[in-house]
Design a protein around this motif. Structure first.
Motif, PDB file in Angstrom:
ATOM      1  N   ASP A  14       0.814  -1.216   0.000  1.00 23.51           N
ATOM      2  CA  ASP A  14       0.000   0.000   0.000  1.00 23.51           C
ATOM      3  C   ASP A  14       0.851   1.271   0.000  1.00 23.51           C
ATOM      4  N   PHE A  15       2.122   1.133   0.406  1.00 24.34           N
ATOM      5  CA  PHE A  15       3.012   2.298   0.499  1.00 24.34           C
ATOM      6  C   PHE A  15       4.436   1.777   0.328  1.00 24.34           C
ATOM      7  N   THR A  16       4.899   1.763  -0.896  1.00 25.96           N
ATOM      8  CA  THR A  16       6.197   1.163  -1.207  1.00 25.96           C
ATOM      9  C   THR A  16       7.334   2.132  -0.892  1.00 25.96           C
ATOM     10  N   LYS A  34      -4.898  -7.234   6.439  1.00 23.24           N
ATOM     11  CA  LYS A  34      -6.013  -7.089   5.504  1.00 23.24           C
ATOM     12  C   LYS A  34      -7.040  -8.200   5.718  1.00 23.24           C
ATOM     13  N   LEU A  35      -6.562  -9.411   5.929  1.00 21.25           N
ATOM     14  CA  LEU A  35      -7.472 -10.531   6.141  1.00 21.25           C
ATOM     15  C   LEU A  35      -8.221 -10.374   7.463  1.00 21.25           C
ATOM     16  N   MET A  36      -7.510  -9.998   8.497  1.00 22.07           N
ATOM     17  CA  MET A  36      -8.136  -9.759   9.800  1.00 22.07           C
ATOM     18  C   MET A  36      -9.217  -8.684   9.690  1.00 22.07           C
ATOM     19  N   ALA A  37      -8.884  -7.574   9.047  1.00 26.36           N
ATOM     20  CA  ALA A  37      -9.832  -6.467   8.925  1.00 26.36           C
ATOM     21  C   ALA A  37     -11.071  -6.871   8.143  1.00 26.36           C
ATOM     22  N   ARG A  38     -10.886  -7.694   7.122  1.00 24.54           N
ATOM     23  CA  ARG A  38     -12.025  -8.160   6.329  1.00 24.54           C
ATOM     24  C   ARG A  38     -12.937  -9.045   7.171  1.00 24.54           C
ATOM     25  N   LEU A  40      -1.698 -16.337   2.155  1.00 22.74           N
ATOM     26  CA  LEU A  40      -2.535 -15.237   2.621  1.00 22.74           C
ATOM     27  C   LEU A  40      -3.313 -14.607   1.464  1.00 22.74           C
ATOM     28  N   LYS A  41      -2.661 -14.437   0.340  1.00 22.42           N
ATOM     29  CA  LYS A  41      -3.317 -13.808  -0.812  1.00 22.42           C
ATOM     30  C   LYS A  41      -4.472 -14.645  -1.343  1.00 22.42           C
ATOM     31  N   LYS A  42      -4.447 -15.942  -1.108  1.00 20.71           N
ATOM     32  CA  LYS A  42      -5.541 -16.814  -1.547  1.00 20.71           C
ATOM     33  C   LYS A  42      -6.867 -16.398  -0.926  1.00 20.71           C
ATOM     34  N   HIS A  43      -6.827 -15.757   0.228  1.00 20.87           N
ATOM     35  CA  HIS A  43      -8.053 -15.379   0.941  1.00 20.87           C
ATOM     36  C   HIS A  43      -8.454 -13.935   0.685  1.00 20.87           C
ATOM     37  N   TYR A  87      -6.948  -6.148  -3.444  1.00 21.47           N
ATOM     38  CA  TYR A  87      -6.733  -5.974  -2.004  1.00 21.47           C
ATOM     39  C   TYR A  87      -5.883  -4.744  -1.671  1.00 21.47           C
ATOM     40  N   ARG A  88      -5.099  -4.243  -2.590  1.00 20.23           N
ATOM     41  CA  ARG A  88      -4.270  -3.076  -2.285  1.00 20.23           C
ATOM     42  C   ARG A  88      -5.144  -1.844  -2.067  1.00 20.23           C
ATOM     43  N   GLN A  89      -4.773  -1.046  -1.095  1.00 18.78           N
ATOM     44  CA  GLN A  89      -5.502   0.188  -0.814  1.00 18.78           C
ATOM     45  C   GLN A  89      -4.488   1.295  -0.553  1.00 18.78           C
ATOM     46  N   LYS A  90      -4.070   1.956  -1.642  1.00 16.88           N
ATOM     47  CA  LYS A  90      -3.056   2.997  -1.542  1.00 16.88           C
ATOM     48  C   LYS A  90      -3.663   4.373  -1.272  1.00 16.88           C
ATOM     49  N   GLU A  91      -4.980   4.482  -1.465  1.00 19.97           N
ATOM     50  CA  GLU A  91      -5.633   5.764  -1.240  1.00 19.97           C
ATOM     51  C   GLU A  91      -5.784   6.012   0.257  1.00 19.97           C
TER      52      GLU A  91
END
Length: 447
Positions: free
Chosen positions: A71-73, A374-378, A424-427, A432-436
Protein backbone atom coordinates in the motif's frame (compact mmCIF):
# COMPACT_ATOMS: atom_id res chain seq x y z
CA UNK A 1 -21.10 -4.64 12.63
CA UNK A 2 -18.25 -2.14 12.30
CA UNK A 3 -20.05 0.36 14.57
CA UNK A 4 -20.41 -2.21 17.36
CA UNK A 5 -16.75 -3.05 17.56
CA UNK A 6 -13.90 -1.33 19.35
CA UNK A 7 -10.51 -2.90 18.63
CA UNK A 8 -7.28 -2.69 20.60
CA UNK A 9 -3.94 -2.98 18.78
CA UNK A 10 -0.96 -3.69 21.03
CA UNK A 11 2.14 -2.09 19.51
CA UNK A 12 2.83 0.56 16.86
CA UNK A 13 5.85 -1.06 15.28
CA UNK A 14 5.91 -2.16 11.63
CA UNK A 15 3.20 -4.80 12.22
CA UNK A 16 1.08 -2.65 14.50
CA UNK A 17 0.80 0.29 12.13
CA UNK A 18 -0.29 -1.85 9.19
CA UNK A 19 -2.81 -3.63 11.43
CA UNK A 20 -4.20 -0.26 12.50
CA UNK A 21 -4.22 1.13 8.96
CA UNK A 22 -6.19 -1.79 7.55
CA UNK A 23 -8.70 -1.81 10.40
CA UNK A 24 -9.37 1.88 9.81
CA UNK A 25 -9.66 1.27 6.07
CA UNK A 26 -12.63 -0.99 6.81
CA UNK A 27 -14.30 1.72 8.86
CA UNK A 28 -13.60 -0.05 12.14
CA UNK A 29 -13.06 1.72 15.44
CA UNK A 30 -9.48 0.97 16.55
CA UNK A 31 -6.81 2.36 18.84
CA UNK A 32 -3.16 1.33 19.16
CA UNK A 33 -1.06 1.49 22.34
CA UNK A 34 2.73 1.69 22.22
CA UNK A 35 5.35 2.07 24.93
CA UNK A 36 7.61 4.21 22.71
CA UNK A 37 7.16 7.87 21.80
CA UNK A 38 7.00 7.24 18.04
CA UNK A 39 6.06 4.52 15.58
CA UNK A 40 8.77 2.15 14.40
CA UNK A 41 9.28 -0.38 17.18
CA UNK A 42 12.77 -1.93 17.15
CA UNK A 43 13.84 0.42 14.35
CA UNK A 44 13.90 3.48 16.58
CA UNK A 45 17.60 3.78 17.44
CA UNK A 46 18.33 4.93 20.97
CA UNK A 47 21.71 4.70 22.68
CA UNK A 48 19.95 4.12 25.98
CA UNK A 49 18.83 0.60 26.79
CA UNK A 50 15.15 0.30 25.96
CA UNK A 51 12.57 -1.84 24.19
CA UNK A 52 14.50 -1.19 20.99
CA UNK A 53 17.33 -3.58 20.11
CA UNK A 54 18.57 -1.98 16.88
CA UNK A 55 22.17 -0.74 16.98
CA UNK A 56 24.07 2.13 15.42
CA UNK A 57 25.08 0.49 12.15
CA UNK A 58 22.10 -1.82 11.63
CA UNK A 59 20.81 -2.36 8.11
CA UNK A 60 17.95 -4.68 7.25
CA UNK A 61 19.01 -8.15 6.02
CA UNK A 62 16.32 -8.39 3.34
CA UNK A 63 16.26 -6.07 0.34
CA UNK A 64 13.87 -3.17 0.03
CA UNK A 65 12.12 -4.89 -2.89
CA UNK A 66 10.88 -7.68 -0.63
CA UNK A 67 10.58 -5.59 2.54
CA UNK A 68 7.89 -3.05 1.76
CA UNK A 69 4.19 -2.54 2.20
CA UNK A 70 2.25 -2.88 -1.03
CA UNK A 71 0.00 0.00 0.00
CA UNK A 72 3.01 2.30 0.50
CA UNK A 73 6.20 1.16 -1.21
CA UNK A 74 9.70 2.53 -0.79
CA UNK A 75 9.26 4.27 -4.16
CA UNK A 76 6.17 5.99 -2.74
CA UNK A 77 8.35 7.11 0.18
CA UNK A 78 11.76 7.79 -1.36
CA UNK A 79 13.02 6.15 -4.58
CA UNK A 80 16.60 6.78 -3.43
CA UNK A 81 16.44 4.40 -0.47
CA UNK A 82 19.36 1.94 -0.42
CA UNK A 83 18.95 -1.69 -1.53
CA UNK A 84 19.41 -2.66 2.13
CA UNK A 85 17.96 0.31 4.05
CA UNK A 86 19.56 1.55 7.27
CA UNK A 87 17.63 1.69 10.52
CA UNK A 88 17.18 5.44 10.06
CA UNK A 89 15.74 5.03 6.56
CA UNK A 90 13.35 2.42 7.95
CA UNK A 91 12.33 4.60 10.88
CA UNK A 92 11.50 7.44 8.49
CA UNK A 93 9.65 5.03 6.19
CA UNK A 94 7.39 3.74 8.99
CA UNK A 95 6.71 7.24 10.25
CA UNK A 96 5.90 8.43 6.72
CA UNK A 97 3.48 5.50 6.40
CA UNK A 98 1.75 6.51 9.63
CA UNK A 99 1.51 10.16 8.56
CA UNK A 100 0.36 9.32 5.03
CA UNK A 101 -2.54 7.18 6.25
CA UNK A 102 -3.50 9.41 9.17
CA UNK A 103 -2.70 6.94 11.93
CA UNK A 104 -1.29 9.26 14.61
CA UNK A 105 -4.72 10.32 15.88
CA UNK A 106 -5.42 6.66 16.63
CA UNK A 107 -2.21 5.86 18.54
CA UNK A 108 -1.55 6.48 22.24
CA UNK A 109 2.22 6.60 22.89
CA UNK A 110 4.15 6.22 26.12
CA UNK A 111 1.57 3.61 27.05
CA UNK A 112 2.31 0.22 28.53
CA UNK A 113 -0.24 -2.56 28.19
CA UNK A 114 -0.10 -4.25 31.58
CA UNK A 115 -2.79 -6.90 31.37
CA UNK A 116 -5.39 -8.29 28.97
CA UNK A 117 -8.23 -10.46 30.20
CA UNK A 118 -10.94 -12.04 28.10
CA UNK A 119 -14.16 -11.43 30.01
CA UNK A 120 -16.48 -13.26 27.61
CA UNK A 121 -16.75 -14.13 23.92
CA UNK A 122 -17.24 -10.48 22.99
CA UNK A 123 -15.25 -8.53 25.55
CA UNK A 124 -11.62 -7.83 26.46
CA UNK A 125 -10.60 -5.87 29.52
CA UNK A 126 -7.27 -4.14 28.88
CA UNK A 127 -5.28 -2.49 31.66
CA UNK A 128 -2.84 0.20 30.54
CA UNK A 129 -0.38 2.50 32.26
CA UNK A 130 0.29 6.07 31.11
CA UNK A 131 2.64 8.43 32.96
CA UNK A 132 2.35 6.36 36.12
CA UNK A 133 -1.45 6.27 35.98
CA UNK A 134 -3.31 3.00 35.45
CA UNK A 135 -6.70 2.64 33.85
CA UNK A 136 -8.82 -0.09 32.30
CA UNK A 137 -10.40 0.02 28.84
CA UNK A 138 -12.95 -2.33 27.29
CA UNK A 139 -12.67 -3.70 23.74
CA UNK A 140 -14.48 -6.20 21.57
CA UNK A 141 -11.33 -7.50 19.85
CA UNK A 142 -7.60 -7.67 20.57
CA UNK A 143 -4.79 -7.51 18.00
CA UNK A 144 -1.37 -8.49 19.34
CA UNK A 145 1.57 -6.82 17.55
CA UNK A 146 4.09 -6.55 20.39
CA UNK A 147 6.91 -8.15 18.40
CA UNK A 148 9.18 -11.04 19.32
CA UNK A 149 12.63 -9.43 19.44
CA UNK A 150 12.69 -7.69 22.79
CA UNK A 151 13.06 -10.10 25.76
CA UNK A 152 16.62 -11.50 25.67
CA UNK A 153 17.32 -15.22 25.85
CA UNK A 154 20.58 -15.79 27.73
CA UNK A 155 22.79 -18.88 27.43
CA UNK A 156 23.75 -20.86 30.51
CA UNK A 157 27.25 -22.31 31.02
CA UNK A 158 29.00 -23.94 33.96
CA UNK A 159 31.23 -21.62 35.98
CA UNK A 160 31.30 -17.87 36.32
CA UNK A 161 32.53 -15.06 34.07
CA UNK A 162 33.81 -12.04 35.99
CA UNK A 163 34.11 -9.72 33.01
CA UNK A 164 31.30 -7.86 31.27
CA UNK A 165 28.53 -10.23 30.07
CA UNK A 166 25.77 -8.63 28.00
CA UNK A 167 23.13 -9.60 25.45
CA UNK A 168 22.91 -8.19 21.93
CA UNK A 169 19.77 -6.40 23.15
CA UNK A 170 22.11 -4.17 25.21
CA UNK A 171 24.63 -3.64 22.38
CA UNK A 172 24.20 -0.23 20.75
CA UNK A 173 27.53 0.60 19.08
CA UNK A 174 31.11 -0.64 18.89
CA UNK A 175 32.83 2.33 20.58
CA UNK A 176 32.58 1.01 24.19
CA UNK A 177 34.55 -2.09 23.16
CA UNK A 178 37.60 -0.25 21.88
CA UNK A 179 40.84 -2.05 22.80
CA UNK A 180 38.92 -4.84 24.56
CA UNK A 181 39.05 -8.59 24.00
CA UNK A 182 35.53 -9.50 22.89
CA UNK A 183 33.80 -12.86 22.53
CA UNK A 184 30.55 -12.93 20.56
CA UNK A 185 28.29 -15.95 21.06
CA UNK A 186 26.02 -16.99 18.19
CA UNK A 187 25.95 -17.47 14.45
CA UNK A 188 22.86 -15.54 13.50
CA UNK A 189 22.59 -12.17 11.83
CA UNK A 190 23.03 -10.10 14.99
CA UNK A 191 26.02 -12.15 16.14
CA UNK A 192 27.86 -11.81 12.85
CA UNK A 193 27.09 -8.09 12.64
CA UNK A 194 28.31 -7.50 16.20
CA UNK A 195 31.48 -9.51 15.56
CA UNK A 196 32.23 -7.49 12.42
CA UNK A 197 31.52 -4.13 14.05
CA UNK A 198 33.46 -4.75 17.27
CA UNK A 199 36.42 -6.08 15.29
CA UNK A 200 36.91 -2.58 13.83
CA UNK A 201 37.83 -1.18 17.26
CA UNK A 202 38.51 -4.08 19.65
CA UNK A 203 41.90 -5.46 20.61
CA UNK A 204 40.57 -8.76 19.37
CA UNK A 205 37.17 -10.32 18.60
CA UNK A 206 36.26 -14.03 18.59
CA UNK A 207 32.95 -15.60 17.61
CA UNK A 208 31.67 -18.84 19.18
CA UNK A 209 29.39 -21.18 17.23
CA UNK A 210 27.83 -24.31 18.69
CA UNK A 211 26.69 -25.52 15.25
CA UNK A 212 27.37 -24.73 11.62
CA UNK A 213 25.51 -21.85 9.98
CA UNK A 214 25.24 -20.87 6.34
CA UNK A 215 26.70 -17.47 5.54
CA UNK A 216 24.97 -15.89 2.55
CA UNK A 217 26.30 -12.77 0.80
CA UNK A 218 23.98 -9.81 0.32
CA UNK A 219 24.42 -9.68 -3.46
CA UNK A 220 24.46 -12.30 -6.19
CA UNK A 221 25.33 -11.33 -9.77
CA UNK A 222 24.80 -7.67 -8.91
CA UNK A 223 21.32 -7.99 -7.37
CA UNK A 224 20.19 -8.52 -3.76
CA UNK A 225 20.31 -12.19 -2.84
CA UNK A 226 16.62 -12.46 -1.94
CA UNK A 227 15.63 -10.88 -5.27
CA UNK A 228 17.84 -13.38 -7.07
CA UNK A 229 16.35 -16.23 -5.05
CA UNK A 230 12.77 -15.06 -5.70
CA UNK A 231 13.22 -15.98 -9.34
CA UNK A 232 13.07 -19.63 -8.29
CA UNK A 233 10.19 -19.40 -5.78
CA UNK A 234 7.90 -21.34 -8.13
CA UNK A 235 10.06 -24.44 -7.64
CA UNK A 236 9.24 -26.96 -4.88
CA UNK A 237 10.77 -25.97 -1.53
CA UNK A 238 13.05 -29.03 -1.42
CA UNK A 239 14.51 -28.20 -4.83
CA UNK A 240 14.95 -24.51 -4.00
CA UNK A 241 16.84 -25.39 -0.82
CA UNK A 242 19.18 -27.72 -2.67
CA UNK A 243 19.86 -25.10 -5.32
CA UNK A 244 20.53 -22.54 -2.59
CA UNK A 245 23.02 -24.87 -0.92
CA UNK A 246 24.79 -25.44 -4.23
CA UNK A 247 24.91 -21.72 -5.01
CA UNK A 248 26.42 -20.88 -1.61
CA UNK A 249 29.00 -23.63 -1.95
CA UNK A 250 30.07 -22.38 -5.37
CA UNK A 251 30.22 -18.74 -4.31
CA UNK A 252 32.05 -18.89 -0.98
CA UNK A 253 33.23 -22.46 -0.53
CA UNK A 254 32.98 -24.68 2.51
CA UNK A 255 32.77 -23.26 6.04
CA UNK A 256 35.81 -25.31 7.01
CA UNK A 257 37.99 -23.14 4.78
CA UNK A 258 37.28 -20.28 7.19
CA UNK A 259 37.69 -22.31 10.36
CA UNK A 260 33.93 -22.49 10.88
CA UNK A 261 31.94 -25.68 11.58
CA UNK A 262 30.15 -27.30 8.68
CA UNK A 263 26.33 -27.08 8.67
CA UNK A 264 24.93 -30.52 9.49
CA UNK A 265 21.32 -29.73 8.61
CA UNK A 266 19.53 -28.95 5.37
CA UNK A 267 19.07 -25.40 4.15
CA UNK A 268 16.15 -23.88 6.08
CA UNK A 269 16.61 -26.03 9.19
CA UNK A 270 18.15 -22.96 10.82
CA UNK A 271 17.87 -19.33 9.80
CA UNK A 272 20.54 -18.50 7.22
CA UNK A 273 22.83 -15.61 8.06
CA UNK A 274 23.01 -12.73 5.58
CA UNK A 275 26.44 -11.14 5.88
CA UNK A 276 29.06 -10.08 3.34
CA UNK A 277 31.81 -9.10 5.81
CA UNK A 278 32.27 -11.86 8.38
CA UNK A 279 34.27 -14.21 6.16
CA UNK A 280 36.40 -11.28 5.01
CA UNK A 281 37.13 -10.35 8.63
CA UNK A 282 38.00 -13.95 9.51
CA UNK A 283 40.44 -14.33 6.64
CA UNK A 284 42.03 -10.98 7.50
CA UNK A 285 42.60 -12.08 11.09
CA UNK A 286 40.19 -9.58 12.64
CA UNK A 287 37.71 -12.21 13.88
CA UNK A 288 38.70 -15.63 15.24
CA UNK A 289 36.20 -18.52 14.96
CA UNK A 290 35.73 -20.59 18.11
CA UNK A 291 33.58 -23.62 18.89
CA UNK A 292 30.98 -24.15 21.58
CA UNK A 293 31.72 -23.12 25.16
CA UNK A 294 32.53 -25.77 27.78
CA UNK A 295 32.77 -23.58 30.90
CA UNK A 296 33.65 -20.14 32.26
CA UNK A 297 36.51 -19.48 34.69
CA UNK A 298 36.95 -15.85 35.73
CA UNK A 299 37.83 -14.04 32.50
CA UNK A 300 38.85 -17.29 30.82
CA UNK A 301 36.47 -19.09 28.47
CA UNK A 302 37.15 -22.79 27.93
CA UNK A 303 35.87 -24.24 24.68
CA UNK A 304 34.76 -27.82 23.99
CA UNK A 305 37.65 -28.40 21.57
CA UNK A 306 40.11 -27.93 24.44
CA UNK A 307 41.17 -24.40 23.54
CA UNK A 308 40.65 -21.39 25.78
CA UNK A 309 40.87 -17.61 25.66
CA UNK A 310 40.76 -14.61 27.95
CA UNK A 311 38.12 -11.95 27.30
CA UNK A 312 37.02 -8.64 28.76
CA UNK A 313 33.51 -8.84 27.37
CA UNK A 314 31.08 -11.54 26.24
CA UNK A 315 28.21 -10.47 23.99
CA UNK A 316 25.51 -13.15 23.79
CA UNK A 317 23.61 -12.91 20.51
CA UNK A 318 21.40 -15.83 21.43
CA UNK A 319 17.98 -14.67 20.41
CA UNK A 320 14.84 -13.63 22.20
CA UNK A 321 11.98 -15.24 24.10
CA UNK A 322 8.54 -15.21 22.48
CA UNK A 323 6.48 -13.71 25.30
CA UNK A 324 3.22 -11.88 25.92
CA UNK A 325 3.59 -10.50 29.45
CA UNK A 326 0.08 -9.02 29.39
CA UNK A 327 -1.50 -12.51 29.28
CA UNK A 328 -1.69 -14.91 32.19
CA UNK A 329 0.62 -17.83 31.40
CA UNK A 330 -2.20 -20.34 31.90
CA UNK A 331 -4.10 -18.48 29.16
CA UNK A 332 -1.42 -18.23 26.46
CA UNK A 333 2.27 -19.06 26.68
CA UNK A 334 4.28 -19.56 23.49
CA UNK A 335 7.70 -19.05 25.10
CA UNK A 336 8.82 -22.62 24.45
CA UNK A 337 6.47 -23.57 21.61
CA UNK A 338 4.63 -24.89 19.74
CA UNK A 339 2.53 -22.08 18.24
CA UNK A 340 -0.72 -23.53 16.84
CA UNK A 341 -2.19 -20.54 15.00
CA UNK A 342 -3.78 -20.76 11.56
CA UNK A 343 -1.86 -18.55 9.14
CA UNK A 344 0.18 -17.63 12.23
CA UNK A 345 -2.64 -15.35 13.39
CA UNK A 346 -5.95 -17.11 14.12
CA UNK A 347 -6.47 -18.92 17.43
CA UNK A 348 -8.56 -22.10 17.45
CA UNK A 349 -10.68 -21.09 20.46
CA UNK A 350 -10.75 -17.29 20.63
CA UNK A 351 -12.34 -15.62 17.62
CA UNK A 352 -11.75 -12.08 18.89
CA UNK A 353 -7.96 -12.52 19.30
CA UNK A 354 -5.48 -11.94 16.47
CA UNK A 355 -1.69 -12.10 16.23
CA UNK A 356 -0.10 -9.99 13.49
CA UNK A 357 3.61 -10.21 12.66
CA UNK A 358 4.28 -13.13 15.02
CA UNK A 359 6.14 -15.25 12.49
CA UNK A 360 9.74 -15.49 11.32
CA UNK A 361 10.06 -15.74 7.55
CA UNK A 362 13.20 -16.55 5.64
CA UNK A 363 12.77 -13.00 4.41
CA UNK A 364 11.00 -9.92 5.81
CA UNK A 365 8.03 -9.88 8.20
CA UNK A 366 6.24 -6.69 7.13
CA UNK A 367 4.78 -7.73 3.75
CA UNK A 368 3.22 -10.78 5.39
CA UNK A 369 2.00 -8.72 8.34
CA UNK A 370 0.31 -6.33 5.91
CA UNK A 371 -1.56 -9.21 4.28
CA UNK A 372 -2.48 -10.69 7.67
CA UNK A 373 -3.89 -7.28 8.62
CA UNK A 374 -6.01 -7.09 5.50
CA UNK A 375 -7.47 -10.53 6.14
CA UNK A 376 -8.14 -9.76 9.80
CA UNK A 377 -9.83 -6.47 8.93
CA UNK A 378 -12.03 -8.16 6.33
CA UNK A 379 -13.19 -10.71 8.87
CA UNK A 380 -13.97 -8.04 11.45
CA UNK A 381 -15.89 -6.08 8.80
CA UNK A 382 -17.94 -9.18 7.94
CA UNK A 383 -16.42 -9.63 4.48
CA UNK A 384 -14.62 -12.92 5.15
CA UNK A 385 -15.24 -15.89 7.39
CA UNK A 386 -12.59 -18.18 8.82
CA UNK A 387 -12.79 -21.90 7.96
CA UNK A 388 -15.01 -24.11 10.11
CA UNK A 389 -12.19 -26.60 10.71
CA UNK A 390 -10.00 -23.95 12.33
CA UNK A 391 -8.77 -26.30 15.10
CA UNK A 392 -7.43 -28.82 12.59
CA UNK A 393 -5.82 -26.06 10.55
CA UNK A 394 -4.11 -24.70 13.66
CA UNK A 395 -2.73 -28.13 14.48
CA UNK A 396 -1.55 -28.56 10.89
CA UNK A 397 0.53 -25.38 11.25
CA UNK A 398 2.56 -27.27 13.85
CA UNK A 399 2.74 -30.69 12.20
CA UNK A 400 3.37 -29.47 8.64
CA UNK A 401 5.82 -26.54 8.83
CA UNK A 402 7.32 -25.07 5.67
CA UNK A 403 10.76 -26.17 6.91
CA UNK A 404 11.76 -28.97 9.25
CA UNK A 405 13.93 -26.97 11.60
CA UNK A 406 16.07 -27.84 14.58
CA UNK A 407 14.05 -28.33 17.75
CA UNK A 408 14.70 -25.10 19.66
CA UNK A 409 12.33 -22.36 20.94
CA UNK A 410 13.79 -20.03 18.30
CA UNK A 411 12.40 -22.12 15.45
CA UNK A 412 8.71 -22.39 16.36
CA UNK A 413 7.32 -19.66 14.08
CA UNK A 414 9.38 -19.98 10.89
CA UNK A 415 7.69 -19.72 7.49
CA UNK A 416 8.83 -19.62 3.90
CA UNK A 417 8.35 -16.03 2.76
CA UNK A 418 6.89 -16.79 -0.67
CA UNK A 419 4.65 -19.69 0.40
CA UNK A 420 3.31 -17.70 3.34
CA UNK A 421 2.52 -14.63 1.25
CA UNK A 422 0.83 -16.82 -1.36
CA UNK A 423 -1.30 -18.58 1.28
CA UNK A 424 -2.54 -15.24 2.62
CA UNK A 425 -3.32 -13.81 -0.81
CA UNK A 426 -5.54 -16.81 -1.55
CA UNK A 427 -8.05 -15.38 0.94
CA UNK A 428 -7.97 -11.82 -0.38
CA UNK A 429 -9.69 -10.29 -3.42
CA UNK A 430 -7.56 -9.32 -6.40
CA UNK A 431 -8.00 -5.63 -5.60
CA UNK A 432 -6.73 -5.97 -2.00
CA UNK A 433 -4.27 -3.08 -2.29
CA UNK A 434 -5.50 0.19 -0.81
CA UNK A 435 -3.06 3.00 -1.54
CA UNK A 436 -5.63 5.76 -1.24
CA UNK A 437 -6.03 7.67 2.01
CA UNK A 438 -9.52 6.97 3.32
CA UNK A 439 -11.49 9.12 5.79
CA UNK A 440 -10.92 8.17 9.44
CA UNK A 441 -13.54 8.15 12.17
CA UNK A 442 -12.80 9.45 15.65
CA UNK A 443 -11.80 6.92 18.27
CA UNK A 444 -14.53 6.30 20.82
CA UNK A 445 -13.53 5.94 24.45
CA UNK A 446 -15.95 3.17 25.34
CA UNK A 447 -17.33 0.07 23.69
Amino acid sequence: MSHQKRICVIGAGPSGITALKNLLDEGLNAVAYDRNLEVGGNWIFNENESHSSVFETTHIISSKTLSQYEDFTFDDFDPGVADYPSHDELRRYFQAYARHFGLYNHIEFDTMVKHCERIDNDTWQVTIEQQGQTRTEVFSDLVVCNGHHWQPRYPDYPGEFVGEFIHSHNYKKATPFRDKKVLVIGGGNSACDVAVETSRVSKHTSISWRRGYRIIPKFVMGVPTDVFGARTYWLPTWLRTRLSDLMISLMIGANEKYGLPKPTTRFGATHPTINSELLYKIRHGKVTPKGDIERLEGKTVCFKDGSFGEYDTIIACTGFVLVHPFFNKDFIDYSSGPVPLYLKMFHANYQNLYFVGMFQPLGCIWPGAELQSKLMARELAGKWQRPQNIAKLCEREVTHPHYRQVDTPRHTITVDYHRFVKSLKKHLPKNYRQKEVLPRQQVSQTL
